[in-house]
Design a protein around this motif. Structure first.
Motif: not given
Length: 235
Positions: A32-38, A41-43, A75-79, A100-113
């Motif tokens: 998630t952090e790798e996708r968000t960081h990309s 840097t693009e945005r 809240a920490l990541r947003r701040a 960025i936070m909207d994208a992060f939250l989508a990436f964050r839950s992009d997995f299955s148990v």
């Protein structure tokens, strides 16, 4: 192996931590952090010299300075993002942060148990009321496990994160249940075991997560080494 440290009372409600309890969160958050960081840097090209470790250090610095952010990961990541963008004098820093936070939250839950976890939750949900209580920001509906839970809580402006008792108290009221009839399951000696005990609940410490025994401030009700051991304890 199941170890009992306190008198165990059959629960009516089972409360679950999410990250590193129902799934291994380490590779998920890394991806998630790798996708968000990309995306950052693009945005915001002005941040290209700031790598993932730079942003992580910023978060740690903010955590040390602001206790309110220490147990609210969203809240920490947003701040952290907003602080960085404002430091660089980025136009519309608030709007960019929200994007960025909207994208992060989508990436964050992009997995299955795993299917084993699905089976366990399905069996438990047929006998108990299940709730999710997490300091993190995984969305149980996006992950595909939301239908097992009567309630899913994360920190908000009104509800402080674990080990504060705010979310646990909310569970007691929402489920109309005595604290000793609630069993909280989690991997963190501090957030989960200590937090649940402070709220008068029973607790199960899962040792296969990130917590270590020297971090225990109080003994849990029960210790297990594998999540599937809940079957022997509760089914």
């Amino acid at each position: 192996m199941i170890r009992f440290h306190r008198r165990f009372h059959p629960p009516k409600v089972i409360s679950f931590d999410l990250d590193d309890t129902l799934y291994d969160n380490v590779p998920i958050i890394k991806r998630t952090e790798e996708r968000t960081h990309s995306l950052i840097t693009e945005r915001v090209p002005e941040t290209r010299e700031w790598d993932i470790e730079h942003w992580r250090q910023r978060r740690l610095d903010l955590m040390r300075r602001d206790d309110a952010l220490a147990d609210n990961m969203t809240a920490l990541r947003r701040a952290t993002l907003l602080q960085g963008f404002r430091e660089l004098e980025i136009d519309d820093a608030d709007t960019v942060t929200d994007e960025i936070m909207d994208a992060f939250l989508a990436f964050r839950s992009d997995f299955s148990v795993s299917e084993e976890v699905h089976d366990l939750l399905d069996q438990l949900a047929s006998r108990y009321s299940l709730v999710a209580v997490s300091n993190g920001n995984a969305d149980v509906k996006r992950v595909g496990i939301g239908h097992y839970f009567k309630l899913a809580l994360q920190p908000t402006h009104d509800l402080r994160g674990k080990p504060n008792t705010d979310m646990f108290e909310y569970v007691k009221q929402a489920m109309n249940c005595a604290p000793e009839a609630i069993l909280h399951v989690g991997d963190s000696p501090q957030s989960d075991v200590f937090g649940a005990q402070r709220a008068g609940m029973q607790s199960v410490w899962l040792t296969s997560g990130l917590g270590r025994s020297h971090q225990l401030r109080v003994l849990p009700t029960v210790t297990i080494d594998d999540l599937q051991e809940l079957s022997a304890l509760l089914l």
